[in-house]
Design a protein around this motif. Sequence first.
Motif, mmCIF file in Angstrom:
data_model
loop_
_atom_site.group_PDB
_atom_site.id
_atom_site.type_symbol
_atom_site.label_atom_id
_atom_site.label_comp_id
_atom_site.label_asym_id
_atom_site.label_seq_id
_atom_site.Cartn_x
_atom_site.Cartn_y
_atom_site.Cartn_z
ATOM 1 N N GLU A 99 33.356 70.039 82.414
ATOM 2 C CA GLU A 99 34.559 69.425 82.972
ATOM 3 C C GLU A 99 34.196 68.106 83.658
ATOM 4 O O GLU A 99 33.232 68.035 84.416
ATOM 5 N N HIS A 100 35.007 67.081 83.407
ATOM 6 C CA HIS A 100 34.759 65.807 84.088
ATOM 7 C C HIS A 100 35.916 64.831 83.881
ATOM 8 O O HIS A 100 36.763 65.013 83.006
ATOM 9 N N TRP A 101 35.906 63.833 84.730
ATOM 10 C CA TRP A 101 36.748 62.644 84.578
ATOM 11 C C TRP A 101 35.786 61.460 84.501
ATOM 12 O O TRP A 101 34.978 61.261 85.403
ATOM 13 N N LEU A 102 35.854 60.675 83.426
ATOM 14 C CA LEU A 102 34.861 59.623 83.202
ATOM 15 C C LEU A 102 34.908 58.536 84.263
ATOM 16 O O LEU A 102 33.873 58.073 84.740
ATOM 17 N N GLY A 103 36.078 58.109 84.654
ATOM 18 C CA GLY A 103 36.224 57.050 85.649
ATOM 19 C C GLY A 103 37.107 55.927 85.139
ATOM 20 O O GLY A 103 36.950 55.450 84.003
ATOM 21 N N LEU A 104 38.049 55.488 85.955
ATOM 22 C CA LEU A 104 39.006 54.458 85.551
ATOM 23 C C LEU A 104 38.332 53.128 85.227
ATOM 24 O O LEU A 104 38.765 52.414 84.317
ATOM 25 N N GLU A 105 37.287 52.771 85.972
ATOM 26 C CA GLU A 105 36.572 51.528 85.681
ATOM 27 C C GLU A 105 35.992 51.557 84.274
ATOM 28 O O GLU A 105 36.021 50.556 83.552
ATOM 29 N N TYR A 106 35.454 52.695 83.873
ATOM 30 C CA TYR A 106 34.836 52.809 82.564
ATOM 31 C C TYR A 106 35.889 52.921 81.465
ATOM 32 O O TYR A 106 35.703 52.402 80.357
ATOM 33 N N ILE A 107 36.999 53.574 81.762
ATOM 34 C CA ILE A 107 38.096 53.638 80.803
ATOM 35 C C ILE A 107 38.678 52.240 80.593
ATOM 36 O O ILE A 107 39.013 51.852 79.468
ATOM 37 N N TYR A 108 38.777 51.469 81.679
ATOM 38 C CA TYR A 108 39.244 50.090 81.553
ATOM 39 C C TYR A 108 38.326 49.300 80.626
ATOM 40 O O TYR A 108 38.790 48.574 79.728
ATOM 41 N N ALA A 109 37.013 49.422 80.836
ATOM 42 C CA ALA A 109 36.056 48.704 79.996
ATOM 43 C C ALA A 109 36.193 49.119 78.532
ATOM 44 O O ALA A 109 36.155 48.282 77.622
ATOM 45 N N LEU A 110 36.374 50.407 78.305
ATOM 46 C CA LEU A 110 36.487 50.920 76.943
ATOM 47 C C LEU A 110 37.766 50.473 76.247
ATOM 48 O O LEU A 110 37.803 50.346 75.019
ATOM 49 N N THR A 111 38.825 50.224 77.004
ATOM 50 C CA THR A 111 40.107 49.848 76.403
ATOM 51 C C THR A 111 40.359 48.347 76.414
ATOM 52 O O THR A 111 41.467 47.915 76.103
ATOM 53 N N HIS A 112 39.344 47.570 76.767
ATOM 54 C CA HIS A 112 39.482 46.105 76.769
ATOM 55 C C HIS A 112 38.308 45.458 76.043
ATOM 56 O O HIS A 112 37.694 44.523 76.543
ATOM 57 N N GLN A 113 38.029 45.961 74.860
ATOM 58 C CA GLN A 113 36.970 45.402 74.036
ATOM 59 C C GLN A 113 37.552 44.406 73.037
ATOM 60 O O GLN A 113 38.576 44.682 72.409
ATOM 61 N N THR A 114 36.900 43.275 72.890
ATOM 62 C CA THR A 114 37.348 42.263 71.945
ATOM 63 C C THR A 114 37.337 42.822 70.526
ATOM 64 O O THR A 114 36.334 43.353 70.064
ATOM 65 N N GLN A 115 38.474 42.722 69.858
ATOM 66 C CA GLN A 115 38.637 43.146 68.467
ATOM 67 C C GLN A 115 38.261 44.622 68.256
ATOM 68 O O GLN A 115 37.834 45.013 67.172
ATOM 69 N N ARG A 116 38.432 45.448 69.299
ATOM 70 C CA ARG A 116 38.237 46.890 69.166
ATOM 71 C C ARG A 116 39.377 47.610 69.886
ATOM 72 O O ARG A 116 39.187 48.188 70.968
ATOM 73 N N PRO A 117 40.578 47.586 69.299
ATOM 74 C CA PRO A 117 41.704 48.291 69.931
ATOM 75 C C PRO A 117 41.444 49.788 69.977
ATOM 76 O O PRO A 117 40.856 50.363 69.053
ATOM 77 N N SER A 118 41.878 50.414 71.034
ATOM 78 C CA SER A 118 41.591 51.830 71.251
ATOM 79 C C SER A 118 42.829 52.687 71.054
ATOM 80 O O SER A 118 43.950 52.295 71.372
ATOM 81 N N LYS A 119 42.584 53.893 70.528
ATOM 82 C CA LYS A 119 43.616 54.918 70.415
ATOM 83 C C LYS A 119 43.268 56.035 71.394
ATOM 84 O O LYS A 119 42.098 56.314 71.654
ATOM 85 N N LEU A 120 44.298 56.682 71.922
ATOM 86 C CA LEU A 120 44.106 57.837 72.787
ATOM 87 C C LEU A 120 44.511 59.089 72.036
ATOM 88 O O LEU A 120 45.613 59.174 71.502
ATOM 89 N N ASN A 121 43.592 60.065 72.003
ATOM 90 C CA ASN A 121 43.911 61.370 71.435
ATOM 91 C C ASN A 121 43.815 62.405 72.545
ATOM 92 O O ASN A 121 42.802 62.479 73.240
ATOM 93 N N ILE A 122 44.857 63.191 72.721
ATOM 94 C CA ILE A 122 44.897 64.255 73.727
ATOM 95 C C ILE A 122 44.932 65.592 73.010
ATOM 96 O O ILE A 122 45.851 65.860 72.224
ATOM 97 N N SER A 123 43.922 66.417 73.240
ATOM 98 C CA SER A 123 43.824 67.740 72.626
ATOM 99 C C SER A 123 44.162 68.796 73.664
ATOM 100 O O SER A 123 43.608 68.795 74.766
#
Length: 344
Positions: free
Chosen positions: A184-208
Amino acid sequence: MFVGSFLVENREELGQLRLVKLSLKTESGNGCGNVKTNTSAGSSSTSKDVDSEVQVAAAVEFTQAVQAVVADAARPQLSLASNSIADLTLRYNVKKPESNLYNSTTYQAAQGYDCSNIWQKNNSATSGIYMIKPRNAICSFKVYCEMSENGGWTLIQKHNGEDNLDFFATWKEYQYGFGDLKGEHWLGLEYIYALTHQTQRPSKLNISLGDFDGNEAYAEYRSFSIGEAKKFYKLAAANYSGTAGDAFLGFSNIPGSREHGSYFSTWDNYHDNCHEVCGTGDEKYQSCSDQYQSGWWFNACGLANLNGVWHAPPRHLHRSTSVSWPSWKFAESLKFSKMYLIYN
């Protein structure tokens, strides 16, 4: 650049011992999500590459300081003001003592931008913990990658009650992450921000999602990102598909239930739309996070809350603090939730 963590603080507010994550600040000083982009040239430019000699030397210095603290085992609790680490530039985050989310005190090179990128480099890569450095990010950090024949998915949240992880956490905890990457964990908003703001790498969210009867469902947003810290990590999720329904959308007959465009809130730093007060009848409150005992993108307050309190049967029905995705299971606390970022 993240390099380590060590048990140094007892936070009395929640009445339990936590880990304090210590990380060197980069020149911009605001966390891994900071991005420097040269938009006019159509390419990105980071402040300093994590492989630079300067940052490696800083990592070595920090590691030595941590080792010095570890050697001073006579004190059960350490003070940031009285140990050698206080001389370094620190960022802290309070976490549970069993956490090993950020437990490396040695420098490691990034293995890819994200889990999808790692899989694209090696289709036989197996699930596990990897060091990544998203495009435009100013630091590397660890994530859990779930690998399959279809690609690599970056896990940003897992909540299933198996570790008894308390998600009723502080703003700092939600910013920089807590829990165990293997559990169990929460990665961190700072890291999620970095992951969702990559040049030419749009991100999708999948919730299971899964319930206690063995049923499973998913929600996918083909466009997903969060805002930066000064915008309180505003939620942007669009183009839904799946079997669990769009709980971020809320219900038209329940005012304040829509969470699209909401800001992130915690009990000690809330940005919901309660204004003076929320609730109905005799139940009134001023903070959704405090009321529902989690950090989330609350509106007033909204319906979805995957960081809610985990409740086992038979006490999992009609609980306001539940792990909730009501467009699928309206009055039922879920058995598990997992949130992934995916890149094509």
